[in-house]
Design a protein around this motif. Structure first.
Motif, short mmCIF file in Angstrom:
data_model
loop_
_atom_site.label_atom_id
_atom_site.label_comp_id
_atom_site.label_asym_id
_atom_site.label_seq_id
_atom_site.Cartn_x
_atom_site.Cartn_y
_atom_site.Cartn_z
N VAL A 29 0.82 -1.21 0.00
CA VAL A 29 0.00 0.00 0.00
C VAL A 29 0.85 1.27 0.00
O VAL A 29 0.65 2.19 -0.77
N ASP A 30 1.86 1.34 0.89
CA ASP A 30 2.64 2.56 1.06
C ASP A 30 3.96 2.52 0.31
O ASP A 30 4.78 3.41 0.47
N GLN A 31 4.20 1.49 -0.48
CA GLN A 31 5.47 1.41 -1.17
C GLN A 31 5.44 2.20 -2.47
O GLN A 31 4.41 2.34 -3.12
N GLU A 32 6.65 2.73 -2.85
CA GLU A 32 6.78 3.44 -4.11
C GLU A 32 6.72 2.42 -5.26
O GLU A 32 7.14 1.28 -5.11
N PRO A 33 6.19 2.84 -6.41
CA PRO A 33 6.27 1.97 -7.57
C PRO A 33 7.74 1.82 -8.00
O PRO A 33 8.59 2.59 -7.55
N LEU A 38 16.18 5.95 -15.69
CA LEU A 38 15.64 6.75 -16.79
C LEU A 38 14.50 7.63 -16.31
O LEU A 38 14.39 8.80 -16.71
N ASP A 39 13.65 7.10 -15.43
CA ASP A 39 12.55 7.88 -14.86
C ASP A 39 13.11 9.05 -14.05
O ASP A 39 12.64 10.19 -14.16
N LEU A 40 14.13 8.79 -13.23
CA LEU A 40 14.74 9.84 -12.43
C LEU A 40 15.39 10.90 -13.32
O LEU A 40 15.28 12.10 -13.05
N GLN A 41 16.05 10.47 -14.38
CA GLN A 41 16.68 11.40 -15.31
C GLN A 41 15.65 12.33 -15.94
O GLN A 41 15.86 13.54 -16.03
N LEU A 67 9.05 9.90 -4.14
CA LEU A 67 9.05 10.71 -5.35
C LEU A 67 8.50 12.11 -5.09
O LEU A 67 8.94 13.08 -5.69
N LYS A 68 7.54 12.20 -4.18
CA LYS A 68 6.96 13.51 -3.84
C LYS A 68 8.04 14.41 -3.24
O LYS A 68 8.17 15.58 -3.63
N LEU A 74 13.58 19.18 -6.14
CA LEU A 74 13.95 19.62 -7.49
C LEU A 74 13.34 20.98 -7.81
O LEU A 74 14.01 21.84 -8.40
N MET A 75 12.09 21.18 -7.45
CA MET A 75 11.43 22.47 -7.69
C MET A 75 12.09 23.57 -6.87
O MET A 75 12.24 24.71 -7.32
N HIS A 76 12.53 23.22 -5.66
CA HIS A 76 13.17 24.19 -4.78
C HIS A 76 14.52 24.64 -5.34
O HIS A 76 14.78 25.84 -5.46
#
Length: 238
Positions: A29-33, A38-41, A67-68, A74-76
């Motif tokens: 339930v609480d785990q990241e996919p 490549l996704d991180l890049q 990821l949140k 990254l936005m910061h």
């Protein structure tokens, strides 16, 4: 026909099978996919930052757990969003208890400049040596760029320059830097002018994944009037 003993074994097997399925479902339930490099890049580059590498065996830099949180950071650092409570919470988890005022305070490039000479003194244009120091903004509102350079040996060139970082530099370091001087003074006046480019590197430790290394280029236009010592700076924003 099933015996009582066989029925009991079947019921016991079904019971543990159901328990196993419920345990598996709730554990997910609480785990990241699944997240690959490549996704991180793609996420890093979407914020105008350069993706350098992912090291799965290192645990360096500012720590994020999801990821949140990764997107918030990254936005910061890319300056694309105003600092928020989420940013404060992220830094607090990393041991930095900050106030929103410290995050949003802007430094005026003109007011924060200083130099080793008095502009009201007589300046002998090209041959008068001097040095300039300035503290400048970067994309990250918590990190400042401190720059010094020397000039005035008679060549018309900026002789030496150096840069360093100050502020909250957790997981932040200074990479390569270049100076492209495109204006040269003469014996009768003019200015020293050019573009300083600094590479600021970030390391972000994503728990369970590894350390992500990113960077951004920060550019400044600097001008020093050779005969009066007036210094002006401007950050170049693409």
């Amino acid at each position: 026909m099933k015996t009582q003993k066989t029925k009991h074994k079947t019921q016991k097997f079904n019971f543990w099978l159901i328990i196993g399925l419920f345990s598996f479902l709730f554990s997910c339930v609480d785990q990241e996919p699944f997240i690959d490099s490549l996704d991180l890049q793609k996420r890093v580059e979407a914020h105008g930052l350069e993706f350098i590498s992912l090291n799965k065996n290192e645990a360096k830099g500012l720590k994020v757990k999801s990821l949140k949180e990764f997107e918030i950071y990254l936005m910061h650092i890319s300056g694309k969003s105003a600092p928020s409570k989420e940013v404060l919470d992220l830094y607090k988890k990393n041991g930095y208890d900050l106030s929103l005022g410290n995050l949003t305070k802007k430094v005026d490039l003109q007011e924060d400049n200083s130099s080793s000479f008095n502009p009201t003194d007589r300046i002998f244009c090209l041959h008068n040596p001097g040095s300039v120091y300035a503290k400048l903004n970067t994309g990250n509102p918590l990190v400042k760029m401190e720059v010094t350079f020397q000039y005035g040996s008679g060549s018309g060139k900026i002789e030496n320059y150096d840069g360093s970082l100050s502020g909250i530099t957790a997981g932040v370091s200074l990479g390569k830097n270049t100076l492209n001087q495109d204006t040269y003074p003469t014996s009768s006046g003019g200015s020293y002018s050019g573009i300083l480019t600094f590479q600021i590197q970030y390391s972000i430790f994503f728990e369970g994944i590894g350390t992500i290394y990113t960077s951004e280029s920060v550019r400044y236009r600097v001008r020093v009037e050779a005969c009066n010592g007036i210094v002006t700076w401007a950050q170049i924003v693409e």
